[in-house]
Design an enzyme around this catalytic site. Structure first.
Site, PDB file in Angstrom:
ATOM      1  CG  ASP A  97      -2.085   0.981   1.030  1.00 30.61           C
ATOM      2  OD1 ASP A  97      -2.080   1.732   0.026  1.00 30.61           O
ATOM      3  OD2 ASP A  97      -2.967   1.017   1.897  1.00 30.61           O
ATOM      4  CD  GLU A 209     -10.462   7.199  15.148  1.00 31.32           C
ATOM      5  OE1 GLU A 209     -10.426   5.960  15.138  1.00 31.32           O
ATOM      6  OE2 GLU A 209      -9.539   7.906  15.592  1.00 31.32           O
ATOM      7  CG  HIS A 237      -5.005   4.993   8.290  1.00 26.52           C
ATOM      8  ND1 HIS A 237      -5.025   3.762   8.875  1.00 26.52           N
ATOM      9  CD2 HIS A 237      -3.794   5.095   7.719  1.00 26.52           C
ATOM     10  CE1 HIS A 237      -3.878   3.145   8.675  1.00 26.52           C
ATOM     11  NE2 HIS A 237      -3.109   3.930   7.972  1.00 26.52           N
ATOM     12  CG  HIS A 331       1.758   5.950   7.920  1.00 23.76           C
ATOM     13  ND1 HIS A 331       0.510   5.655   8.408  1.00 23.76           N
ATOM     14  CD2 HIS A 331       2.168   7.048   8.577  1.00 23.76           C
ATOM     15  CE1 HIS A 331       0.181   6.560   9.323  1.00 23.76           C
ATOM     16  NE2 HIS A 331       1.162   7.417   9.436  1.00 23.76           N
ATOM     17  N   GLY A 381      -4.109   5.589  16.292  1.00 22.33           N
ATOM     18  CA  GLY A 381      -4.222   4.414  17.158  1.00 22.33           C
ATOM     19  C   GLY A 381      -5.087   3.391  16.458  1.00 22.33           C
ATOM     20  CG  HIS A 406       3.097   3.261  10.941  1.00 21.19           C
ATOM     21  ND1 HIS A 406       3.593   2.246  11.726  1.00 21.19           N
ATOM     22  CD2 HIS A 406       2.178   2.695  10.125  1.00 21.19           C
ATOM     23  CE1 HIS A 406       2.990   1.120  11.381  1.00 21.19           C
ATOM     24  NE2 HIS A 406       2.131   1.359  10.435  1.00 21.19           N
ATOM     25  N   GLY A 409       0.670  -1.032  15.609  1.00 18.84           N
ATOM     26  CA  GLY A 409       1.340  -2.293  15.263  1.00 18.84           C
ATOM     27  C   GLY A 409       0.573  -3.478  15.804  1.00 18.84           C
TER      28      GLY A 409
END
Lengths: 483, 143
Positions: A97, A209, A237, A331, A381, A406, A409
Site C-alpha cells: 500500500d 474517524e 487513514h 507511512h 491508534g 506510524h 502495530g
C-alpha cells in the site's frame, strides 16, 4: 536467512542494538521500551531488521520503530537509508500500500456541540464516503488519460476539480505530489485498477474517524497547528488502493530478475531490489511516485467529501465551521533526501515502511506555516484507541533520518482476532466506550478489535522520550467509519 | 470437480496477515484448490454462482512463481471486473505455465459479503512441494 537469533544489546532506556554479524553491512537499531520488547522479540521482526542490514549501500543503521512488526522482507516500522552510489531501492521496503498515510483536519467545533449529532454525522459520512472492498469512487470512473493526469498532479488534481482548496497543498507532505512520477512506468493493469477507486477509503485498518482533542502536551506547538482542547478533528487513514498494490506486485517481479542481473545476494526473496541508478530502480521509483500521488489525491477527495458532510450536518458557513487541513503524512514511501552522515551532507534514498517523516523546524521541506515548530506527525491508534499528534525534531534528523513511528502495530493475527471476537457485539462494545462505528464488513471489525494491537500510547511515548518526535496532543475517538 | 471439499486447506496463523496451507491430490488440483481457498477467505463462496466464465493463462519460472502469478492474476480479475470466482478448471498445466477456465459471478453487494481485502499473494515463506503422495502449498497473503 540466518536462523540463529540475533543478540539484542541495550544502548539506552529506549534503544536496542543488533550488533553487526555475518554479512550485515551495518548494525540494526530498534527503538522500544522494556514493556514493548517482549512483543518485538516474539515475532521474527528483529531478524528482518538484521536482514535489511545486508543490503548494498545501507547507511548507518537498519532502523526499527517501536511499532515494529513482521512484514514482507522489510519489517513494518522499518527505516533504512541507502547511498546513491551502491545503494538499492526495494518495493518491499515501501510495501504494497504505497503512501498509505494519514491526514488530520481541524474544525472550530467543540465536543459538546457534536455529542448529540455524532450518529447522524457518522451515518451521513458512511453513505457519502465509499468504503469497503468493491466500493467504487465518489467521482465517476476516470478515463485512463484523466487518471494519468492525477498520477502526475497528486492532490492538486482533485483541488482543480473543486475538491478542496489550493491552500490545502501546502499542508501535505511533498506538497501532495512527488515530481518524479512518470505514468509511462505504470502498467496498464495498475491504471485499470485505479480508474474506479479514486475517493474510496478501502478496507482493513483504513478508517475515517471523528476525534476530540482530549489532552494537549505542548500548548505552543498545538496553537501553531490550530489545535485546542475539546476541539473536534477528523482523522483519515487510507492509501493508494489497488493501483498501489499492483505497482508493488509488478515491480517485485521486475526486481526478482534484477537481483540476478546485478548479482545481488539477499537473505530473503521479498527484499528483492535494484540499484537506485539502474533502469529497474529508476522505473520503480517513477511508478511508486505515481501511486504516492494517487494516494494524496484519494485522501484529498475523501476530506472534501467529509467537509461537505460537516457543512450539511451542522448547517454552518465554511468560516464558522473552520474545517481545514492540518497535515497529511505518508507511512509507506521511499524518498530521495539530503541528510548529514558523519558530518557530511549526503543524498540518500530513505525507505519508510510503516514509519512517518518527522522533519524539524526550519527544514526546507517543513511547510512554511510550521517552520518555527516542525512538521506535524500523525500517529493513528487502532480502532477505539487514542491517536496522537506529535512534531518533527532535530533529534529525528540526527538519529533516524528524520523518521518516527506510524501507529500501534499488530500483536495478534487476524485469524486469532476473529476467533477472539466470536459472539462479541464489537460495535456495541465500542458504543459503550462512547465510540459510534459503522463498518461495511463485520469481519473487518472483528479483525481490528483493540486487543489485536500494541498500546499506541506506549509506542508514541518511546519516540517522545527518545527525543525523536515530541508529543503535542492526544485524540480520543467518538465515531468512525470503516471498510 | 473444481470446488474444494473441506478440509483441503487450513488457515496459517500469522501476526500481520493471513496464510494458507493447501493440499491437492496432484499438481493440477493444488492450483485449483489454492485459488478456491483464496476466494473462500475473500467471501462466502457458497453464495457465489458460476454464471460467468473466462479463460486465464499465466506463466512462471518455477512452480513458486507460477503460484504467485496465478493468484495475482485472479486478484486482478476480481478487482478489475468485480468477479468473485469459485470454479477453477485447469485445462493445461506444467511447471512453467497454466491455462484455466474460471467461473464465478459479479459482486452484488445485496448478496455477497467481502470478508477480507487481499492486497497480494507474496513470496514470503512460499512453498510448493510434494509431500508423500500429496501436493502441498503454503501461501501468505498481504491483507
Amino acid at each position: 536467512m540466518g536462523s540463529q537469533p540475533h543478540e539484542l544489546k541495550r544502548i539506552s532506556d529506549y534503544l536496542w542494538e543488533i550488533p553487526q554479524r555475518g554479512n550485515m553491512r551495518v548494525p540494526g537499531r530498534i527503538y522500544a521500551s522494556s514493556a514493548l520488547m517482549p512483543h518485538i522479540e516474539s515475532d521474527q521482526s528483529p531478524l528482518q531488521v538484521a536482514n535489511v542490514a545486508h543490503l548494498p549501500g545501507i547507511v548507518k543503521y537498519s532502523f526499527a520503530m517501536p511499532d515494529i512488526h513482521w512484514g514482507y522482507g522489510f519489517p513494518i516500522g522499518g527505516v533504512a537509508a541507502f547511498n546513491m552510489e551502491e545503494g538499492i531501492i526495494s518495493p518491499g521496503g515501501v510495501g504494497y500500500d504505497i503512501n498509505c498515510g494519514c491526514r488530520l483536519a481541524r474544525t472550530n467545533l467543540k465536543s459538546n456541540e457534536v455529542k448529540d449529532k455524532i450518529k447522524p454525522l457518522i451515518q451521513r459520512l458512511f453513505s457519502t464516503v465509499p468504503c469497503g472492498v468493491g466500493s467504487s469512487g465518489a467521482i465517476s470512473k476516470l478515463t485512463p488519460t484523466e487518471l494519468k493526469d492525477a498520477l502526475v498532479k497528486g492532490a492538486r488534481w482533485p483541488v482543480e476539480k473543486g475538491f478542496g482548496e489550493r491552500g490545502d497543498l501546502e499542508h501535505i507532505e511533498s506538497y501532495g505530489a512527488m515530481k518524479e512520477a512518470d505514468p509511462d512506468k505504470v502498467s496498464r493493469r495498475a491504471i485499470e485498477r485505479g480508474l474506479e477507486q479514486m475517493g474510496t477509503l478501502g478496507s482493513g485498518n483504513h478508517f475515517l474517524e471523528i476525534d476530540v482533542i482530549d489532552e494537549i502536551y505542548d500548548e505552543e506547538v498545538a496553537e501553531v497547528f490550530g489545535l485546542f482542547k475539546e476541539q473536534i478533528v477528523v482523522l483519515i487513514h487510507s492509501g493508494s488502493r489497488g493501483l498501489g498494490y499492483q505497482i508493488c506486485d509488478d515491480y517485485l517481479k521486475v526486481m526478482l530478475h534484477a537481483v540476478n542481473k546485478y548479482k545481488l545476494s539477499l537473505p530473503d526473496r521479498q527484499l528483492a531490489c535494484a540499484p537506485i541508478g539502474s533502469a529497474e530502480g529508476r522505473n520503480y521509483f517513477a511508478a511508486m511516485a505515481c501511486a504516492a500521488n494517487y494516494a494524496w489525491a484519494n485522501r484529498q477527495v475523501i476530506m472534501a467529501l467529509t467537509k461537505k458532510c460537516f457543512e450539511q450536518q451542522f448547517r454552518l458557513s465554511p468560516r464558522e465551521l473552520g474545517f481545514q487541513l492540518i497535515y497529511d503524512v505518508c507511512h509507506n514511501i521511499a524518498k530521495m533526501e539530503e541528510h548529514t552522515v558523519d558530518g557530511k551532507r549526503l543524498m540518500v534514498c530513505v525507505h519508510r515502511k510503516g514509519a512517518t517523516r518527522a522533519f524539524p523546524p526550519g527544514h526546507p521541506d517543513t511547510p512554511r506555516v510550521y517552520s518555527k515548530v516542525g512538521q506535524p506527525v500523525l500517529i493513528p491508534g487502532d480502532m477505539g484507541d487514542c491517536s496522537f499528534v506529535c512534531v518533527g525534531s532535530e533529534g529525528a534528523m540526527q538519529k533516524t533520518f528524520g523518521s518516527t513511528c506510524h501507529g500501534a502495530g499488530r500483536v495478534m493475527s487476524r485469524a486469532k482476532a476473529v476467533k477472539l471476537s466470536i459472539g462479541r457485539p464489537i460495535q456495541r462494545e465500542l458504543e459503550a466506550k462512547g465510540i459510534y462505528v459503522l463498518a461495511k464488513s463485520k469481519r473487518t471489525l472483528a479483525e481490528e478489535v483493540p486487543e489485536a494491537y500494541k498500546d499506541v500510547a506506549e509506542v508514541v511515548e518511546v519516540m517522545h522520550r527518545a527525543g525523536v518526535s515530541p508529543k503535542v496532543a492526544r485524540l480520543r475517538p467518538i465515531g468512525g467509519i470503516k471498510g | 470437480m473444481r470446488r474444494v471439499k473441506t478440509p483441503q486447506y487450513q488457515l496459517l496463523d500469522h501476526t500481520a496477515d493471513i496464510g494458507l496451507v493447501v493440499y491437492g491430490t496432484n499438481f493440477k488440483e493444488l492450483y485449483s484448490n489454492s485459488a478456491f481457498a483464496m476466494f473462500d477467505l475473500i467471501t462466502d463462496t457458497s453464495r457465489v454462482k458460476p454464471k460467468n466464465s473466462m479463460v486465464i493463462e499465466v506463466e512462471g519460472n518455477n512452480p513458486d512463481e507460477l503460484m504467485v502469478n496465478w493468484l495475482s492474476e485472479l486478484l486482478y480479475v476480481l478487482e478489475s471486473r468485480s468477479l468473485l470466482l469459485i470454479e477453477f478448471d485447469i485445462l493445461e498445466i506444467d511447471r512453467n505455465r497454466l491455462k484455466a477456465e474460471v467461473r464465478g459471478e459479479h459482486y452484488d453487494p445485496a448478496r455477497h459479503e467481502y470478508f477480507t481485502e487481499i492486497k497480494a499473494a507474496t513470496y514470503h515463506q512460499l512453498k510448493v512441494e510434494k509431500v508423500d503422495e500429496r501436493w502441498k502449498a503454503q501461501i501468505i497473503f498481504d491483507t
